[in-house]
Design a protein around this motif. Structure first.
Motif, PDB file in Angstrom:
ATOM      1  N   LEU A 214      -1.872   0.452  -9.651  1.00 13.36           N
ATOM      2  CA  LEU A 214      -3.320   0.269  -9.669  1.00 13.36           C
ATOM      3  C   LEU A 214      -3.941   1.503 -10.313  1.00 13.36           C
ATOM      4  CD1 LEU A 214      -3.915  -0.984  -5.993  1.00 13.36           C
ATOM      5  CD2 LEU A 214      -3.522  -2.377  -8.048  1.00 13.36           C
TER       6      LEU A 214
ATOM      7  N   SER B   6      -7.582  -1.901   2.697  1.00 11.86           N
ATOM      8  CA  SER B   6      -6.373  -1.103   2.900  1.00 11.86           C
ATOM      9  C   SER B   6      -6.285  -0.585   4.336  1.00 11.86           C
ATOM     10  CB  SER B   6      -6.372   0.088   1.938  1.00 11.86           C
ATOM     11  OG  SER B   6      -6.359  -0.375   0.602  1.00 11.86           O
TER      12      SER B   6
ATOM     13  N   HIS C 253       0.841  -1.202   0.000  1.00 11.73           N
ATOM     14  CA  HIS C 253       0.000   0.000   0.000  1.00 11.73           C
ATOM     15  C   HIS C 253       0.874   1.249   0.000  1.00 11.73           C
ATOM     16  CE1 HIS C 253      -3.943   1.978   0.612  1.00 11.73           C
ATOM     17  NE2 HIS C 253      -3.158   2.957   1.034  1.00 11.73           N
TER      18      HIS C 253
ATOM     19  N   GLY D 289      -6.729   4.220 -10.068  1.00 12.04           N
ATOM     20  CA  GLY D 289      -7.552   4.763  -8.988  1.00 12.04           C
ATOM     21  C   GLY D 289      -8.978   5.023  -9.461  1.00 12.04           C
TER      22      GLY D 289
ATOM     23  N   SER E  78      -8.217   0.591  -7.356  1.00 10.94           N
ATOM     24  CA  SER E  78      -8.349   0.923  -5.937  1.00 10.94           C
ATOM     25  C   SER E  78      -9.482   1.921  -5.774  1.00 10.94           C
ATOM     26  CB  SER E  78      -7.058   1.562  -5.426  1.00 10.94           C
ATOM     27  OG  SER E  78      -6.952   2.893  -5.898  1.00 10.94           O
ATOM     28  N   SER E  79     -10.031   1.974  -4.572  1.00 15.49           N
ATOM     29  CA  SER E  79     -11.023   3.015  -4.296  1.00 15.49           C
ATOM     30  C   SER E  79     -10.671   3.715  -2.995  1.00 15.49           C
ATOM     31  CB  SER E  79     -12.438   2.418  -4.196  1.00 15.49           C
ATOM     32  OG  SER E  79     -12.547   1.593  -3.051  1.00 15.49           O
TER      33      SER E  79
ATOM     34  N   ASN F  15      -3.075   3.706  -4.891  1.00 15.70           N
ATOM     35  CA  ASN F  15      -4.026   3.282  -3.862  1.00 15.70           C
ATOM     36  C   ASN F  15      -5.002   4.388  -3.451  1.00 15.70           C
ATOM     37  OD1 ASN F  15      -3.765   0.436  -2.746  1.00 15.70           O
ATOM     38  ND2 ASN F  15      -1.605   1.018  -2.982  1.00 15.70           N
ATOM     39  N   CYS F  16      -6.021   3.979  -2.724  1.00 18.74           N
ATOM     40  CA  CYS F  16      -7.017   4.895  -2.135  1.00 18.74           C
ATOM     41  C   CYS F  16      -7.778   5.697  -3.190  1.00 18.74           C
ATOM     42  CB  CYS F  16      -6.379   5.850  -1.128  1.00 18.74           C
ATOM     43  SG  CYS F  16      -5.589   5.015   0.258  1.00 18.74           S
TER      44      CYS F  16
ATOM     45  N   TYR G 234      -8.851  -5.707  -6.335  1.00 17.95           N
ATOM     46  CA  TYR G 234      -9.529  -4.501  -5.884  1.00 17.95           C
ATOM     47  C   TYR G 234      -9.037  -4.170  -4.475  1.00 17.95           C
ATOM     48  CZ  TYR G 234     -13.365  -1.627  -3.987  1.00 17.95           C
ATOM     49  OH  TYR G 234     -14.098  -0.627  -3.384  1.00 17.95           O
ATOM     50  N   ALA G 235      -8.404  -3.008  -4.329  1.00 15.20           N
ATOM     51  CA  ALA G 235      -7.922  -2.564  -3.018  1.00 15.20           C
ATOM     52  C   ALA G 235      -8.767  -1.374  -2.601  1.00 15.20           C
ATOM     53  CB  ALA G 235      -6.456  -2.151  -3.088  1.00 15.20           C
ATOM     54  N   SER G 236      -9.249  -1.376  -1.363  1.00 16.04           N
ATOM     55  CA  SER G 236     -10.156  -0.303  -0.975  1.00 16.04           C
ATOM     56  C   SER G 236      -9.798   0.364   0.344  1.00 16.04           C
ATOM     57  CB  SER G 236     -11.593  -0.839  -0.885  1.00 16.04           C
ATOM     58  OG  SER G 236     -12.493   0.220  -0.589  1.00 16.04           O
ATOM     59  N   HIS G 237      -9.695   1.693   0.283  1.00 15.76           N
ATOM     60  CA  HIS G 237      -9.800   2.508   1.495  1.00 15.76           C
ATOM     61  C   HIS G 237     -11.300   2.609   1.709  1.00 15.76           C
ATOM     62  CE1 HIS G 237      -8.669   6.424   3.809  1.00 15.76           C
ATOM     63  NE2 HIS G 237      -9.766   5.870   4.296  1.00 15.76           N
TER      64      HIS G 237
END
Ligand SMILES: [Zn+2]
Length: 537
Positions: A142, A246, A61, A144, A184-185, A89-90, A214-217
């Motif tokens: 990633l 995340s 991350h 965004g 990512s979100s 990310n994020c 899929y990476a998520s804040h």
């Protein structure tokens, strides 16, 4: 004849297996042999007596895509032993760009970005520009969701029309074809916060098709933590995409203790067959843009619109009232951290307040803290970063100890010189990996060394389906970190964040020595990693 040999260390191979003494020989960018090799000839020999030979750390991350342009040596990361960074990310990535919304994207990411010229449109073009000049670390990009949404529909605070949704899906498809590893979100940040779950599920299906993740804040990390983890898991279940939660945390004293419950929700998803994991950094403060203090509507139509709004007394009064009393469904960071718990990290126009707490500054100015925050956001056009002291040690230990939680810094590659070094940034930028190995493994015995190394190497590699990295094995890529387990420690603090760690002795990226005896050699062997080449069939 090896090109490079690391002699006499203890190999911790990234799988979780206990340490075993061995030499490691390298040819070109691969590990060629592991074992008793001391009589074999080699072009370069590095001593690892008393050192652990581990796979290079994978920072799952990172936000370095906005910083490596000004710091290709990746100083604060490579000196922690990081050899690959997962960036974008994020919900923040520097591409794709739609020309009509370029300004919106630039101001959206303005608090993160240094040294970018923004002269690209597609993510593929961006990556080609970036890799032309090299970097010390490998990069996995990633796409965004925030960047994609801005390119498709600006900062509109509403669900997309069918046409806009299609535009987002096409932008994600092309980004994935051009090198994005997934998407990512950042669902606390406008415009990501304007997205409903269905919008994200449709995009996640596209990532799934491309075998991306899929990476998520997630939408809330305090009172809404559990519903937000469930939303991320639902997105994974309905699309089939692997999910990374995340920087797992429970923000605000009233919510401490909830990390165990969040982990139980994640475990349940895993028992049901879903690929869902999380990452964590080993600190009790978080950090983000100061504009995250404002309710979502205040950022409608972008940062310029926010700045204009902050000049209107009636709007300011409404923001102040909502920040004080809260809004249904809104996770209010000022409430979680408390005004005493918020420190100004970066404020380019007023560097003298960097490192000061908002409550103290407001008292001195005879202002309410929210009024001061709004003044700063207006004067700096949103480019102010803060640190929030709002996390609990027990929650952190639960996350660090969980087998499906890996280590991610949530930081960027920085360096203590030039315009990179003045700000009171979060110490995670410099200390994350050594802090886990020093404080939590050696000093406190929270987890075994080989398990901590797995969380920095084998586990993220497995998550990313990165087949030849994150492991010490014959034939694997030569990304290696040698550290002294008795010495390794972070030295960055909130007061003095720009301090490199100690105990990281040698770092090898793609077979080239970047850190030798603790010194940067200046070599830039990092690559942009692409799914096609990193996943041999
Ligand atoms: Zn985040």
């Amino acid at each position: 004849m090896y090109d490079l040999m690391i002699e006499g260390g203890l190999v911790v191979d990234g799988s979780g297996r206990p340490p075993a003494p061995a030499d490691v020989g390298f040819r070109d960018d691969r590990i060629e042999a592991i074992g008793e090799l001391s009589r074999e000839p080699a072009g370069v020999r590095l001593s690892a007596t008393g050192l652990v030979i581990a796979p290079g750390f994978i920072d799952v991350h990172s936000h370095s895509d906005f910083r490596l342009w000004a710091n290709r040596r990746a100083e604060s990361k490579i000196r922690q032993g990081v050899t690959t960074e997962v960036v974008g990310n994020c919900g923040f990535s520097p591409a794709p760009i739609a020309p009509e919304f370029k300004g919106e994207l630039q101001s959206f990411a303005g608090f993160l970005a240094r040294g970018l010229d923004w002269e690209w449109r597609s993510l593929g073009e961006y990556l080609r520009r970036f890799e032309a000049e090299g970097s010390a670390v490998n990069v996995i990009q990633l796409a965004g969701h925030g960047a994609i949404r801005i390119a498709a529909m600006g900062f509109a605070r509403r669900p997309p029309t069918a046409q806009e949704q299609l535009r987002m899906e096409r932008l994600l498809t092309s980004s994935l074809e051009e090198g994005a590893w997934g998407f990512s979100s950042g669902l606390i940040y406008a415009p990501g916060s304007y997205a409903e779950t269905d919008e994200l599920i449709a995009l996640a299906r596209i990532a799934r098709e491309a075998r991306g993740l899929y990476a998520s804040h997630i939408r809330g990390e305090g009172v809404n933590l559990l519903t937000s983890v469930r939303e991320a898991i639902r997105i994974g279940r309905e699309s089939g995409v692997p999910v990374e939660v995340s920087h797992l945390k429970a923000a605000g004293r009233a919510n401490w203790g909830k990390v165990a419950e969040a982990l139980a929700v994640i475990d349940q998803g895993r028992r049901e067959g879903q690929d869902v994991t999380a990452d964590v950094y080993p600190y009790l403060a978080s950090s983000t843009t100061l504009s995250a203090l404002l309710p979502a509507w205040a950022l409608e139509n972008g940062i310029d619109a926010m700045v204009a709004r902050l000049g209107l007394p009636e709007v300011r009064a409404r923001i102040a009232a909502e920040v004080t009393s809260g809004l249904p469904g809104w996770e209010n960071p000022a409430k979680n951290a408390g005004w005493d718990g918020i420190m100004i990290a970066a404020c380019p126009g007023r560097p003298e307040i960097e490192g000061r707490h908002l409550a103290d500054l407001a008292r001195e100015a005879g202002q309410a803290p929210i009024e001061l925050a709004m003044d700063l956001l207006r004067a700096e056009r949103g480019r102010v970063a803060m640190i929030l002291f709002q996390l609990g040690e027990d929650d952190l230990r639960k996350a660090l100890g969980h087998p499906a939680v890996m280590i991610g810094s949530d930081g960027s590659a920085l360096a203590p010189y030039g315009d990179l070094g003045g700000e009171k940034v979060h110490p995670r930028n410099y200390g994350t990996f050594p802090r886990v190995l020093g404080t939590y493994v050696r000093d406190e015995g929270l987890l075994p060394l080989e398990e901590a190394v797995r969380k920095m190497t084998g586990l993220p590699a497995q998550k990313l389906d990165l087949r030849d990295r994150g492991v010490i094995r014959v034939g694997a890529k030569a990304d290696v970190t040698c550290f002294d387990p008795r010495l390794v420690s972070d030295r960055a603090t909130y007061a003095e964040p720009h301090r490199y760690p100690i105990g990281i002795r040698h770092v090898i990226v793609n077979g080239r020595v970047v850190i030798r005896d603790g010194e940067h050699t200046g070599t830039l062997p990092g690559r942009v990693l692409r799914r096609e080449s990193e996943r041999p069939l």
